[in-house]
Design a protein around this motif. Structure first.
Motif, PDB file in Angstrom:
ATOM      1  N   LEU B  67       2.108   4.076  -8.117  1.00  0.00           N
ATOM      2  CA  LEU B  67       0.939   3.856  -7.257  1.00  0.00           C
ATOM      3  C   LEU B  67       0.394   2.439  -7.435  1.00  0.00           C
ATOM      4  N   VAL B  68       0.340   1.974  -8.683  1.00  0.00           N
ATOM      5  CA  VAL B  68      -0.144   0.611  -8.931  1.00  0.00           C
ATOM      6  C   VAL B  68       0.828  -0.394  -8.327  1.00  0.00           C
ATOM      7  N   GLN B  69       2.125  -0.086  -8.417  1.00  0.00           N
ATOM      8  CA  GLN B  69       3.125  -0.983  -7.834  1.00  0.00           C
ATOM      9  C   GLN B  69       2.985  -1.044  -6.316  1.00  0.00           C
ATOM     10  N   PHE B  71       0.188  -0.650  -4.625  1.00  0.00           N
ATOM     11  CA  PHE B  71      -0.974  -1.505  -4.372  1.00  0.00           C
ATOM     12  C   PHE B  71      -0.632  -2.970  -4.592  1.00  0.00           C
ATOM     13  N   GLU B 158       7.479  11.899  -3.606  1.00  0.00           N
ATOM     14  CA  GLU B 158       6.571  10.795  -3.935  1.00  0.00           C
ATOM     15  C   GLU B 158       5.954  10.161  -2.693  1.00  0.00           C
ATOM     16  N   PRO B 160       3.862  11.096  -0.482  1.00  0.00           N
ATOM     17  CA  PRO B 160       2.412  11.188  -0.250  1.00  0.00           C
ATOM     18  C   PRO B 160       1.634  10.030  -0.866  1.00  0.00           C
ATOM     19  N   LEU B 161       2.229   9.357  -1.876  1.00  0.00           N
ATOM     20  CA  LEU B 161       1.531   8.223  -2.472  1.00  0.00           C
ATOM     21  C   LEU B 161       1.277   7.126  -1.437  1.00  0.00           C
ATOM     22  N   SER B 163       0.086   7.420   1.315  1.00  0.00           N
ATOM     23  CA  SER B 163      -1.198   7.627   1.986  1.00  0.00           C
ATOM     24  C   SER B 163      -2.274   6.728   1.380  1.00  0.00           C
ATOM     25  N   ALA B 164      -2.075   6.314   0.136  1.00  0.00           N
ATOM     26  CA  ALA B 164      -3.066   5.462  -0.519  1.00  0.00           C
ATOM     27  C   ALA B 164      -3.194   4.113   0.171  1.00  0.00           C
ATOM     28  N   LEU B 171       0.427  13.559   4.111  1.00  0.00           N
ATOM     29  CA  LEU B 171      -0.854  13.737   3.443  1.00  0.00           C
ATOM     30  C   LEU B 171      -1.956  12.977   4.175  1.00  0.00           C
ATOM     31  N   LYS B 175      -5.298  14.467   5.714  1.00  0.00           N
ATOM     32  CA  LYS B 175      -6.616  13.944   5.364  1.00  0.00           C
ATOM     33  C   LYS B 175      -7.421  13.657   6.632  1.00  0.00           C
TER      34      LYS B 175
END
Lengths: 219, 216, 300
Positions: B67-69, B71, B158, B160-161, B163-164, B171, B175
């Protein structure tokens, strides 16, 4: 120039890291306990217990961690009419998810203990409980350790997802800093990654030490 | 408590974005298959300057959150004049992250090839690239296919990540729908079921392939 | 599969057993006399077992007297290992009954009927039986001393101090007291097997099963293990069922030799009769295979 920023950012990042560690530890305990319960249940002689454990494992492994997290945080409280804090939801989701993966480790490690060990313990008239507790599990745990070590790192990485349900952990702290220091985006994300890496490195080291300690006497 | 009518009414909306989710999975997987092989070959190089960056990349990327990657790529690249769509960023992050896992898979496959194969290739005076392409990889890769299949499923789960960073996958869509209806129970349960329905049969397939391979 | 461990054993002729009293025909008769008229400690009645399509035992009837040493010989796949494994409750027979010291092993009586035994019943009857395995099956995570003390402490409830004393005594008997603090991985095959024997002995079973205990050993290590067993046999109190490929050893130690083939007992009798005057064609063929290989001829 960036040293100043590092000094400025570190306190809030470390506060976030502390929360990340807290979630990691709670979730690890939950996952560890669930791993053994579900792993042993899958080897039960009762079909119904085996089935329930297998259903738990397949559902949790077959769906996405983030979807589980959202489901537990947004849907479960509505279904059961309960209140869950973001923290509780996060720990529950991480524990359930990695517990499912961990149970596979437990199960396969137990099955990998040579059949002769069970036979010898029957010949020495140990009870089924004693066989598992004193003969099979101590040997199985050795082969579980490397896989548990990997899972532990996966779980640590997974905690970053709880940022999305607004827990103020490491990633959240970074994103917060970023909104006020847009120009330092690269530095902030690099720091985030490095902190995660350092924690993971520490975890790896601990697991390796434990591995060395329990491998006494084995060829 | 459970609204069947609502669940049925939103199902088409969710199914509509399924192709996007599947596309993200396969493109990301394609990246990791290619880049993973590159990493595996690099980390076997006899030149330290080639070996070290590959190993460092694998260690670092494997031990930090996807997730950080995501971003990182999404927010940092534009600062250097590279603007990519959210989807592209997400897929690249997904692909790079799992390339570190696949490089390990390749490595185990390569190490499983009998040492005599290298010696025979030398004896037959094959060039280095001939040895890799004609002798080693054709033997190293097929046994790893079930494990790779496993990672394909992992990567699917993975997505759905993404969506961030507002990629309109499952996802994200749920939402969005939920913000209007507040029927999160139906929406998130449906998504979970969709993932299970798609990934479970695939993992059964992978397990069957693994068993068949083990018997060989 | 139970029978997969019946791989032909490397049989050797270089081991010289100093003759024991059992070798002397007079004492053989005497041994028979001791056993005659005693209630058997083990009684197989029509024992049969199948693994899928494969019928491994086809109705075995066998009585073993207290203190009697019975050697079982026969070709691989003849079911001889399964014979021991059923008695150790490692395989469940598909038909027939076994009695140990007058009590059913695989069954218990309920309202005058025999019903399958539960774990509690097995646990009670099993304490009279011990076993030494082909592949030792020592516990790799425990020291040698703990391998030998673990079961007395946990199963028999022997106080720890006493268990250690007993274990050291027993390790002395098998010549390995100095290895007490080692782990199994540090021992040779022969040493491992001697530890396994000590581990089984401290449980003080009335019947001890030896399942091809030298088959997994390097040739030069066979002698040390067989000598230990011979010494224990000479003490006489414990009945023994010795599944073996070592013809010299069987002849040396056993009061009675049983030849199994195709899941049945084909021939049995005192060693002198079995080895010198085999009646059935199958036994003759079996023994001649050993002899023509140059093995087992020392007494033949």
């Amino acid at each position: 120039m960036s040293i100043e920023y590092i000094v400025e950012f570190m306190p809030s990042l470390l506060r976030g890291a502390a929360v990340t560690l807290e979630i990691t530890l709670y979730s690890l305990v939950a996952a560890f306990v669930l791993s053994f319960i579900a792993g042993l249940a899958r080897l039960s002689k009762w079909r119904i217990i085996r089935f329930i454990a297998a259903a738990y494992v397949e559902v949790l492994r077959g769906t996405s961690l983030l979807v589980q997290l959202f489901w537990i945080y947004f849907a479960l409280p509505v279904l059961l009419d309960i209140n869950l804090t973001a923290m509780q939801a996060g720990v529950l989701a991480l524990g359930l998810n990695y517990g499912a993966y961990g149970s596979e480790v437990v199960r396969s490690s137990i099955l990998a203990v040579p059949k002769g060990q069970t036979e010898a313990s029957i010949a020495l008239n140990f009870t089924p409980y004693q066989r598992m507790r004193y003969i099979i599990l101590p040997q199985a745990i050795r082969s579980m350790l490397p896989s548990f070590g990997n899972l532990q790192i996966e779980l640590l990485k997974g905690t970053s997802l709880v940022y999305l349900i607004t827990i103020t952990e490491l990633l959240y702290a970074g994103m917060q800093l970023r909104t006020y220091n847009m120009s330092q985006t690269t530095l902030i994300f690099t720091l985030l990654l490095v902190i995660y890496f350092v924690i993971a490195f520490a975890f790896n080291t601990i697991i390796r030490l434990i591995e060395r300690k329990v491998s006494v006497g084995r060829s | 408590m459970w609204d069947w009518d609502y669940a049925i009414s939103v199902l088409p909306d969710l199914l509509k974005v399924l192709p996007l989710t599947v596309a993200a999975t396969f493109i990301g997987f394609g990246i990791s298959v290619v880049f993973g092989l590159l990493l595996a070959l690099m980390s076997r190089s006899s030149i330290k300057m080639v070996r070290f960056p590959a190993k460092a990349f694998v260690e670092f990327v494997r031990n930090t959150p996807l997730l950080v990657q995501i971003f990182f790529i999404y927010f940092v690249l534009p600062l250097y004049g590279i603007s990519l769509s959210a989807f592209t960023c997400g897929v690249i992050a997904l692909g790079l992250h799992y390339s570190t896992y696949l490089s390990e898979v390749y490595r185990s496959g390569i190490e499983a090839v009998d040492k005599g194969q290298w010696e025979a290739s030398t004896a037959l005076n094959f060039s280095k690239s001939q040895t890799w392409l004609r002798v080693i990889l054709p033997q190293a890769v097929p046994p790893t296919i079930p494990v790779m299949g496993n990672y394909l499923i992992v990567m699917f789960k993975e997505t759905p990540l993404l969506s961030a960073i507002s990629v309109g996958e499952l996802l994200m869509t749920a939402k969005g729908l939920g913000s209007m209806s507040f029927k999160y129970v139906e929406l998130y349960t449906l998504i979970g079921v969709l993932f299970l329905v798609l990934s479970y049969p695939c993992s059964l397939l992978v397990r069957a392939a693994e068993k068949r391979l083990a018997r060989k | 599969m139970a029978t997969s461990s019946n791989a032909p054993a490397p049989v050797r002729d270089e081991i010289d057993f100093s003759p024991t009293e059992h070798n002397d025909p007079a004492s053989e008769k005497q041994a028979g006399a001791i056993h005659a008229g005693l209630e058997p400690i083990v009684r197989y009645r029509d024992i049969g077992i199948s693994f899928g399509e494969n019928e491994v035992l086809k109705g075995i009837n066998l009585d073993i007297a207290p203190g009697e040493k019975v050697a079982v010989i026969g070709p691989s796949g003849s079911g001889k290992t399964t014979l021991a494994r059923i008695l150790m409750t490692l395989e469940q027979p598909t038909r027939g009954t076994i009695e140990v010291d007058g009590e059913h092993l695989w069954h218990k009586e309920m309202k005058g009927q025999l019903v399958p035994a539960d774990e509690k019943h097995l646990h009670r009857v099993r304490k009279k039986i011990g076993m030494v395995f082909q592949h030792f099956n020592l516990f790799p995570h425990m020291t040698i001393l703990r391998n030998v003390t673990e079961a007395p402490i946990r199963v028999l409830g022997v106080p720890k101090k006493e268990a250690v004393t007993q274990a050291v005594e027993m390790l002395e008997k098998v010549g390995l007291a100095d290895k007490a603090d080692c782990y199994p991985s540090q021992l040779s095959g022969g040493q491992k097997q001697r530890v396994a024997i000590a581990r089984a002995l401290v449980m003080q079973p009335q019947v001890m099963l030896f399942d091809e205990v030298t088959s997994a050993l390097d040739p030069e290590l066979v002698g040390e293990v067989l000598n230990v067993i011979k010494d224990i046999a000479a003490e006489g109190r414990m009945a023994m069922l010795l599944i073996t490929h070592e013809m010299d050893f069987a002849r040396d130690v056993a009061d009675r030799v049983i030849f199994t083939d195709g899941g049945l007992i084909v021939e049995q009798g005192p060693p002198s009769q079995i080895f010198e005057n085999p009646q059935s064609e199958r036994l003759q063929a079996f023994l001649s295979r050993f002899r023509s290989n140059g093995f087992g001829g020392a007494y033949g």
